[in-house]
Design a protein around this motif. Structure first.
Motif, PDB file in Angstrom:
ATOM      1  N   GLN A 193       0.817  -1.213   0.000  1.00  0.00           N
ATOM      2  CA  GLN A 193       0.000   0.000   0.000  1.00  0.00           C
ATOM      3  C   GLN A 193       0.852   1.265   0.000  1.00  0.00           C
ATOM      4  O   GLN A 193       0.498   2.269  -0.625  1.00  0.00           O
ATOM      5  N   ASP A 194       1.983   1.199   0.704  1.00  0.00           N
ATOM      6  CA  ASP A 194       2.797   2.408   0.910  1.00  0.00           C
ATOM      7  C   ASP A 194       3.892   2.596  -0.135  1.00  0.00           C
ATOM      8  O   ASP A 194       4.420   3.701  -0.275  1.00  0.00           O
ATOM      9  N   TYR A 195       4.280   1.515  -0.827  1.00  0.00           N
ATOM     10  CA  TYR A 195       5.387   1.595  -1.777  1.00  0.00           C
ATOM     11  C   TYR A 195       4.977   0.965  -3.114  1.00  0.00           C
ATOM     12  O   TYR A 195       4.254  -0.039  -3.129  1.00  0.00           O
ATOM     13  N   PRO A 196       5.480   1.516  -4.222  1.00  0.00           N
ATOM     14  CA  PRO A 196       5.199   0.910  -5.541  1.00  0.00           C
ATOM     15  C   PRO A 196       6.146  -0.268  -5.810  1.00  0.00           C
ATOM     16  O   PRO A 196       7.152  -0.138  -6.513  1.00  0.00           O
ATOM     17  N   ILE A 197       5.844  -1.415  -5.229  1.00  0.00           N
ATOM     18  CA  ILE A 197       6.728  -2.568  -5.321  1.00  0.00           C
ATOM     19  C   ILE A 197       6.750  -3.105  -6.758  1.00  0.00           C
ATOM     20  O   ILE A 197       5.712  -3.447  -7.319  1.00  0.00           O
ATOM     21  N   ALA A 198       7.956  -3.181  -7.333  1.00  0.00           N
ATOM     22  CA  ALA A 198       8.111  -3.656  -8.710  1.00  0.00           C
ATOM     23  C   ALA A 198       8.473  -5.132  -8.768  1.00  0.00           C
ATOM     24  O   ALA A 198       8.261  -5.783  -9.793  1.00  0.00           O
ATOM     25  N   ALA A 199       9.056  -5.670  -7.683  1.00  0.00           N
ATOM     26  CA  ALA A 199       9.428  -7.078  -7.643  1.00  0.00           C
ATOM     27  C   ALA A 199       9.570  -7.505  -6.188  1.00  0.00           C
ATOM     28  O   ALA A 199       9.890  -6.687  -5.312  1.00  0.00           O
ATOM     29  N   ALA A 200       9.331  -8.798  -5.941  1.00  0.00           N
ATOM     30  CA  ALA A 200       9.527  -9.372  -4.603  1.00  0.00           C
ATOM     31  C   ALA A 200      10.640 -10.401  -4.671  1.00  0.00           C
ATOM     32  O   ALA A 200      10.705 -11.200  -5.607  1.00  0.00           O
ATOM     33  N   PHE A 201      11.511 -10.356  -3.667  1.00  0.00           N
ATOM     34  CA  PHE A 201      12.643 -11.278  -3.580  1.00  0.00           C
ATOM     35  C   PHE A 201      12.456 -12.064  -2.287  1.00  0.00           C
ATOM     36  O   PHE A 201      12.627 -11.521  -1.197  1.00  0.00           O
ATOM     37  N   LEU A 202      12.061 -13.330  -2.413  1.00  0.00           N
ATOM     38  CA  LEU A 202      11.819 -14.178  -1.240  1.00  0.00           C
ATOM     39  C   LEU A 202      13.020 -15.082  -1.058  1.00  0.00           C
ATOM     40  O   LEU A 202      13.326 -15.908  -1.923  1.00  0.00           O
ATOM     41  N   ASP A 203      13.697 -14.945   0.084  1.00  0.00           N
ATOM     42  CA  ASP A 203      14.989 -15.615   0.249  1.00  0.00           C
ATOM     43  C   ASP A 203      15.005 -16.503   1.469  1.00  0.00           C
ATOM     44  O   ASP A 203      14.656 -16.066   2.574  1.00  0.00           O
ATOM     45  N   VAL A 215       8.138 -12.396  -8.917  1.00  0.00           N
ATOM     46  CA  VAL A 215       8.772 -12.962  -7.728  1.00  0.00           C
ATOM     47  C   VAL A 215      10.066 -13.671  -8.101  1.00  0.00           C
ATOM     48  O   VAL A 215      10.098 -14.491  -9.032  1.00  0.00           O
ATOM     49  N   ILE A 216      11.127 -13.354  -7.366  1.00  0.00           N
ATOM     50  CA  ILE A 216      12.395 -14.076  -7.433  1.00  0.00           C
ATOM     51  C   ILE A 216      12.520 -14.874  -6.142  1.00  0.00           C
ATOM     52  O   ILE A 216      12.412 -14.313  -5.050  1.00  0.00           O
ATOM     53  N   LEU A 217      12.708 -16.181  -6.260  1.00  0.00           N
ATOM     54  CA  LEU A 217      12.799 -17.062  -5.086  1.00  0.00           C
ATOM     55  C   LEU A 217      14.247 -17.488  -4.897  1.00  0.00           C
ATOM     56  O   LEU A 217      14.852 -18.067  -5.803  1.00  0.00           O
ATOM     57  N   GLY A 218      14.796 -17.212  -3.734  1.00  0.00           N
ATOM     58  CA  GLY A 218      16.182 -17.557  -3.452  1.00  0.00           C
ATOM     59  C   GLY A 218      16.294 -18.844  -2.656  1.00  0.00           C
ATOM     60  O   GLY A 218      15.543 -19.068  -1.705  1.00  0.00           O
ATOM     61  N   THR A 219      17.227 -19.706  -3.038  1.00  0.00           N
ATOM     62  CA  THR A 219      17.532 -20.905  -2.258  1.00  0.00           C
ATOM     63  C   THR A 219      18.980 -20.809  -1.784  1.00  0.00           C
ATOM     64  O   THR A 219      19.797 -20.143  -2.413  1.00  0.00           O
ATOM     65  N   HIS A 220      19.288 -21.471  -0.689  1.00  0.00           N
ATOM     66  CA  HIS A 220      20.662 -21.488  -0.177  1.00  0.00           C
ATOM     67  C   HIS A 220      21.325 -22.842  -0.397  1.00  0.00           C
ATOM     68  O   HIS A 220      22.526 -22.972  -0.217  1.00  0.00           O
ATOM     69  N   ASN A 221      20.559 -23.849  -0.747  1.00  0.00           N
ATOM     70  CA  ASN A 221      21.095 -25.184  -1.011  1.00  0.00           C
ATOM     71  C   ASN A 221      19.947 -26.053  -1.517  1.00  0.00           C
ATOM     72  O   ASN A 221      18.819 -25.579  -1.663  1.00  0.00           O
ATOM     73  N   ALA A 222      20.247 -27.304  -1.800  1.00  0.00           N
ATOM     74  CA  ALA A 222      19.213 -28.285  -2.124  1.00  0.00           C
ATOM     75  C   ALA A 222      18.792 -28.935  -0.808  1.00  0.00           C
ATOM     76  O   ALA A 222      19.271 -30.003  -0.435  1.00  0.00           O
ATOM     77  N   GLN A 223      17.890 -28.281  -0.094  1.00  0.00           N
ATOM     78  CA  GLN A 223      17.611 -28.637   1.292  1.00  0.00           C
ATOM     79  C   GLN A 223      17.154 -30.076   1.484  1.00  0.00           C
ATOM     80  O   GLN A 223      17.601 -30.745   2.425  1.00  0.00           O
ATOM     81  N   PRO A 224      16.261 -30.626   0.640  1.00  0.00           N
ATOM     82  CA  PRO A 224      15.864 -32.024   0.881  1.00  0.00           C
ATOM     83  C   PRO A 224      17.041 -32.994   0.860  1.00  0.00           C
ATOM     84  O   PRO A 224      17.035 -33.995   1.584  1.00  0.00           O
ATOM     85  N   MET A 225      18.055 -32.694   0.052  1.00  0.00           N
ATOM     86  CA  MET A 225      19.197 -33.597  -0.015  1.00  0.00           C
ATOM     87  C   MET A 225      20.037 -33.522   1.263  1.00  0.00           C
ATOM     88  O   MET A 225      20.663 -34.518   1.661  1.00  0.00           O
ATOM     89  N   ILE A 226      20.054 -32.367   1.907  1.00  0.00           N
ATOM     90  CA  ILE A 226      20.728 -32.256   3.206  1.00  0.00           C
ATOM     91  C   ILE A 226      19.932 -33.006   4.267  1.00  0.00           C
ATOM     92  O   ILE A 226      20.487 -33.728   5.105  1.00  0.00           O
TER      93      ILE A 226
END
Length: 387
Positions: free
Chosen positions: A93-103, A121-132
């Motif tokens: 509501q307060d900002y004209p958001i052009a993209a979301a980065f979910l990390d 939306v850009i989705l960030g991963t830190h690893n292949a979590q299920p394999m860990i």
């Protein structure tokens, strides 16, 4: 242009790999000139004003411990927080958001909030979590059932939500191969873990014959690596030559759990510290005796940035581009590498050059720009690496 950045962790202080990754993503977006609205946790109640970044406005939120029913059913992988959604609504509501980065973390179930508002939306991963998760020890039937449940929930989350993102970030070639098994290759982009070299101009006086291992030792792969090293590599001969410093969360507990003692054969645990840089900068070498895990090791990149030689297993430097590591996978080879190590022949400078070519903020902020262009405009613009 405004970007909403959301992470499920506390980026401050930067005393863990996941925190460092999120912090430098925010910093890179800031340096690219975006107005960043960062929604983060602040578990340790740090003064965010003391961590000021240009163009960055922080919002914080709290989470409650999952109750038993949530843990048993795995609802945390699919249930959105009303408090987080309320923050998102206020920001939109307060900002004209052009993209979301979910990390970081399992946050794919928030993608639909932004897609319903036509926000890419850009989705960030830190690893292949299920394999860990699959690498976790499971001695009992109960442990095996629990591991299978977690693995299945994590896989299901990935399949349900990841393809809804406009772009997915991964940190290594191996993680890229994993994610493109179920995602279109055009959506998956590799941006390795990276650091700002300007934050690593720290040159403490080198301590002769000091080895350092930095980690969150509460994480299974770090604990298992330390256990393997102490039980199979470290002995009285090495203890007569070196001091070994264990630095990071859970290091004191890990040492006592493995050896039954608070100090053991010249191994000293320092516990959690606000900043591991000094310990790395003064060490003769950093050891990374990992035998499990995925992604690229920030502990490795920090040593490279600080010109400190690295002695590691192959797993410990997996995915990191350099030919200047000392690698040993068998206990006898690792011990011999330590005995043969000559701190006067310092290959730290060569490691730092490799770091600057591939893992500096300057290089990777342009990779991020390419991904933002793709997510927002549907096109890739090629950038030359800075000289």
């Amino acid at each position: 242009m405004h970007i909403l950045f959301f992470t499920d962790i506390s980026p401050f202080p930067q005393n863990g790999g996941e925190r460092i990754r999120s912090y430098y993503l925010i910093k890179a977006l800031s340096q690219l000139g975006y107005e960043v609205i960062a929604v983060v946790r602040n578990v340790e109640n740090v003064d965010l004003e003391s961590h000021h970044l240009p163009n960055v406005t922080f919002f914080t939120y709290e989470t409650k411990e999952f109750d038993l029913l949530t843990r048993i059913t795995g609802k945390q992988y699919f249930q959105r927080s009303p408090a987080v959604l309320e923050i998102f609504r206020k920001i939109c509501q307060d900002y004209p958001i052009a993209a979301a980065f979910l990390d970081y973390g399992y946050v794919g179930h928030y993608i639909s909030f932004f897609k319903s508002r036509h926000i890419p939306v850009i989705l960030g991963t830190h690893n292949a979590q299920p394999m860990i998760t699959w690498q976790l020890p499971s001695a009992s039937l109960r442990d095996r059932i629990r591991k299978l449940q977690l693995f299945s929930m994590e896989k299901l989350h990935e399949r349900l939500y990841f393809n809804k993102a406009d772009a997915v970030l991964v940190v290594s070639d191996d993680d890229h191969a994993y994610h493109t098994r179920f995602l279109p290759e055009r959506k998956v982009f590799t941006v390795p873990n990276f650091l700002d070299q300007r934050d690593y101009h720290l040159f403490g006086k080198k301590q002769q014959q000091v080895l350092v291992m930095t980690a969150n030792f509460g994480v299974y792969m770090n604990f298992a690596g330390l256990k393997w090293f102490i039980e199979n590599v470290w002995d009285k001969e090495l203890a007569a030559r070196y001091d070994l410093w264990l630095v990071g969360r859970g290091s004191k507990e890990a040492l006592k759990s493995i050896t039954g003692k608070e100090e053991y054969q010249n191994i000293v645990a320092f516990g959690k510290v606000d900043d591991v840089k000094w310990y790395i900068s003064v060490a003769s070498a950093v050891i990374i005796p990992l035998i499990h895990g995925s992604g690229t090791r920030l502990k490795c990149l920090e040593a490279m940035a600080l010109r400190t030689p690295i002695i590691s297993t192959s797993k410990g430097v997996e995915g990191v581009k350099s030919k200047h590591f000392i690698i040993a996978d068998e206990p006898s080879d690792f011990k011999q590498s330590l005995l043969n190590f000559d701190s006067d022949i310092n290959n730290g400078a060569l490691l730092q050059e490799d770091f600057q070519r591939e893992y500096s903020l300057e290089v990777n902020k342009h990779r991020l720009q390419q991904i933002i262009n793709y997510a927002v405009r549907g096109k890739i613009q090629v950038y030359a690496h800075p000289a």
